[in-house]
Design an enzyme around this catalytic site. Structure first.
Site: not given
Ligand SMILES: Cc1ncc(C[n+]2csc(CCOP(=O)(O)OP(=O)(O)O)c2C)c(N)n1
Lengths: 564, 165
Positions: A49, A111-112, A161, A477
């Site tokens: 979803e 349920f659900q 529903k 990042m």
């Molecule tokens: C759902 C979610 N969980 C955690 C984060 C925190 N977060 C921001 S950037 C990042 C790393 C992203 O890694 P990647 O997709 O490999 O991209 P890169 O920075 O290596 O280009 C994280 C964990 C987020 N933005 N969204």
């Protein structure tokens, strides 16, 4: 006409000119799915979803129409939450239809059962629980009206529903009547006159453009004003595409990863005119040090945005479709273009000089592929109207910095919530909205995993998306922050390179390719963009690259760590 | 500073939660909130006392509340000449020896004793919040068992209704 509640939902969708819905079936929406089947209504079955709601969001951003998704009650609804919050933060028009348990079971932990209205109240523009079939047409009419008018946003319609199964006499209302909802269109023209008077006095004015310009399709008016006045322009992440990044007056993105020119101009300007921006803290950093010398003017449709994050001196609360043309008209009537431009020519030159002195870091010659050079290379291979989608992380910021956006709605990214996993499903939605355009997703090895099940949806529907995974084998990042601010303690930020993304793609029915060297990159990209159907390109990049410049958290915009 | 807002909303289930949820979510502090139907069956009136730092913050509260679809109108009664009341029911310990003192105090405050038994009385008082606070303070010496207060309601003086203000 007599019909079932489920059939009425589809009638409403038709009346609202909805041409496709994204969804996932389940017990409480089975009657609705049966009606979709009988009506042969276009529906994309995602694999989760969350994929459905992000796809509807991508569809909305790319097309300007309201995106629609469907989920069943309980877990179906809760799986929508991240996507609804993503749309809410970026003001994206969305209607999410969820099933709810039968009326006698509501509130009994059936349920659900989950209280989706309660759960989504803080992240929707409005929501409804429909318990009587007679209310359905009015609620649907209102939901679409609320989603698309004023400041757009997501609306949840939670339908019991029993309502889907009930027969009634259907009639779609022609108008909506809500005592509490009458969004602003026209503002006060005296406010715009006051702005023009203030502009005439400004020696160092700066225009700050945000996502509102893209959302309201007013990039043309905006550009007219930019070129009339000769003012320099900075952009938020969401504002990219409002003015071509390569336009001589564009200084680029401002904020944490903003350009030197954009950030310095913000510190030095004596007037800052924010247009459809919300002064997010990724932009302002410490609010008290933001644009310290400037009088601040704010154009926004949402009265609650004014004075929320930054104190403003003048405001124009109205739809940009009303205020921007009026601003152009009054400014044109006040002065000749050369008068406007000559007053700010030295200032514009200074701003441009800042960016020349400290440009974005460029790739150092090496065997390895510099991640941002992938983005530059892809740009050279694409038309101006290609739709670029990103996930969240370093690759997102590099895309914002290095890709030359020319048109509004050409960058789809989760700006406000920063949702990893947004990219792939949003790209699907965008490709469905714009079948004739090239859609390219930049993702990371971390982000792509968060909704990689949607590769199956992409393959299933033959959507010709090009997915570029910049694989640095780390959560880049996070890694960068740990390198810069946590003494290189890389706590749980490595993905260990254990995943073969080419095989993953192939397992799902998507063509997989890999590039590990510069030579390979050129040919693989060429090939990827000419291959029919969906392609995933895994590009191997080093783990240690940083996104620069960077304003360290809590720093001032002129305290950037520069690169290169 | 403390502000009093009269918020007219659609009389629908969940609307009070929306209002209070929005205020607390945006980190503003609700001092008191009271809701009930009005002269129009489909309209509910909510009186909110909210603590804000300054006028700008108040403007934010009002603007954020105005965004709710079910909010029809918000009137700021802080600086409007208005009548403000609250109702309190206070259960106090009362013995044979001190009951007459209690009756004197109740009289002075123009409150009413609405229930008496061997050990306690229940006192009803309507008035401005400060008056109720004052009575409660005096009653402490007797031993307060419980206090129930409705929260403040307010109406402007003069012939005009809030919805027309
Ligand atoms: C759902 C979610 N969980 C955690 C984060 C925190 N977060 C921001 S950037 C990042 C790393 C992203 O890694 P990647 O997709 O490999 O991209 P890169 O920075 O290596 O280009 C994280 C964990 C987020 N933005 N969204």
């Amino acid at each position: 006409m007599k019909m079932l509640g489920a059939e009425a939902v589809i009638e409403c969708l038709k009346q609202e000119n909805v041409d496709v819905v994204f969804g996932y079936p389940g017990g409480c929406v089975l009657t609705l799915y049966d009606a979709l089947y009988k009506a042969d209504f276009p529906h994309i079955l995602t694999r989760h979803e969350q994929g459905a709601v992000h796809a509807a969001d991508g569809y909305a951003r790319a097309s300007g129409k309201v995106g629609v998704c469907i989920a069943t009650s309980g877990p179906g609804g809760t799986n929508l939450v991240t996507g609804i919050a993503t749309a809410y933060m970026d003001s994206i028009p969305l209607v999410a239809i969820t099933g709810q348990v039968g009326v006698p079971y509501i509130g009994k932990d059936a349920f659900q059962e989950a209280d989706i209205c309660g759960i989504t109240t803080p992240i929707t523009k409005h929501n409804y629980l429909v318990k009587k079939v007679q209310d359905l047409p009015r609620v649907m009419k209102e939901a679409f009206h609320i989603a698309r008018t004023g400041r757009p946003g997501p609306v949840v319609v939670d339908i019991s529903k029993d309502v889907f199964n009930a027969m009634f006499e259907f009639e779609y209302p022609k108008t909506v009547q809500m005592r509490g909802y009458s969004p602003t269109f026209a503002g006060n023209s005296a406010d715009v006159e006051a702005v023009v008077a203030a502009l005439q006095l400004a020696e160092k004015p700066l225009l700050f453009v945000g996502g509102g310009v893209c959302l309201s399709d007013t990039a043309d008016s905006f550009r007219e004003f930019v070129e009339l006045t000769g003012y320099p322009v900075i952009s938020s992440l969401m504002g990219l595409g409002s003015l071509p990044s390569s336009h001589p007056q564009s200084l680029g993105m401002v904020g944490m990863h903003g350009t030197y020119g954009a950030n310095m101009a913000t510190m030095e300007c004596d007037l800052l005119l924010g247009i459809g921006v919300r002064f997010d803290d990724r932009v302002t950093s410490l609010v008290k040090d933001f644009a310290p010398r400037a009088k601040i003017i704010h154009f926004d449709i949402d009265p609650a945005e004014v004075n929320k994050n930054v104190r403003t001196d003048l405001k124009v609360v109205a739809d940009l479709r009303w205020s921007l043309p009026l601003l152009c008209k009054l400014a044109t009537a006040t002065r000749e273009p050369n008068e406007w431009q000559s007053q700010v020519a030295p200032w514009l030159a200074q701003c441009q000089q800042w960016n020349r002195e400290n440009p974005l870091p460029s790739a150092v010659a090496s065997e390895r592929v510099a991640p941002h050079s992938v983005i530059e290379k892809v740009r050279t291979l694409l038309a101006d109207d290609a739709v670029i989608v990103t996930d969240v992380g370093q690759h997102q910021m590099w895309t914002a910095q290095y890709y030359d956006f020319v048109k509004p709605r050409s960058l789809l990214t989760s700006g406000g919530l920063g949702t990893m996993g947004y990219g792939l499903p949003a790209a699907m939605g965008a490709q469905i909205a714009q079948p004739d355009k090239t859609v390219v997703l930049f993702s990371g090895d971390g982000s792509i995993m968060m909704n990689c099940q949607e590769l199956a949806t992409v393959a299933d529907n033959g959507l010709p998306i090009t997915i570029i995974v910049l694989n640095n084998q780390v959560l880049g990042m996070v890694n960068q922050w740990q390198r810069m601010f946590y003494g290189k303690r890389y706590s749980h930020s490595s993905t260990h390179g254990g995943t073969d993304f080419v095989k993953l793609a192939e397992a799902m029915g998507v063509t997989g390719m890999r590039a590990a060297t510069l030579e390979e990159l050129d040919s693989v990209l060429q090939q990827a963009l000419t291959t029919e159907g969906p392609v995933l390109v895994e590009v191997m990049v080093p783990a240690t690259a940083d996104v620069l410049p960077m304003v360290p958290p809590g720093g001032r915009l002129d305290q950037m760590v520069l690169g290169g | 500073m403390k502000c009093t807002l009269a918020v007219l909303v659609e009389n629908r289930p969940g609307v009070l939660t929306h209002i209070s949820g929005l205020i607390s979510r945006r980190a503003f502090n609700i001092e008191s909130i009271a809701a009930s139907r009005t002269e129009e069956v489909n309209t509910t009136r909510i009186t909110i006392d909210v603590e804000v730092d300054d006028e700008l913050e108040l403007e934010q509260v009002v603007n954020q509340l105005s965004k709710l679809i079910d909010v029809i109108k918000i009137v700021n009664l802080t600086h409007v000449d208005s009548i403000q009341r609250e109702l309190a029911l206070i259960k106090v310990k009362a013995s044979n020896t001190n009951r007459s003192d209690l009756v004197d105090i109740v009289e002075i405050f123009r409150a009413r004793i609405v229930d008496v038994n061997r050990e306690t009385v229940v006192i009803e008082l309507t008035g401005e919040q400060s008056k109720i606070d004052a009575l409660c303070e005096v009653l402490v010496d007797f031993g307060i068992i419980e206090i129930v207060r409705t929260g403040k309601i307010a109406v402007s003086r003069g012939p005009v209704a809030a919805k027309e203000l």
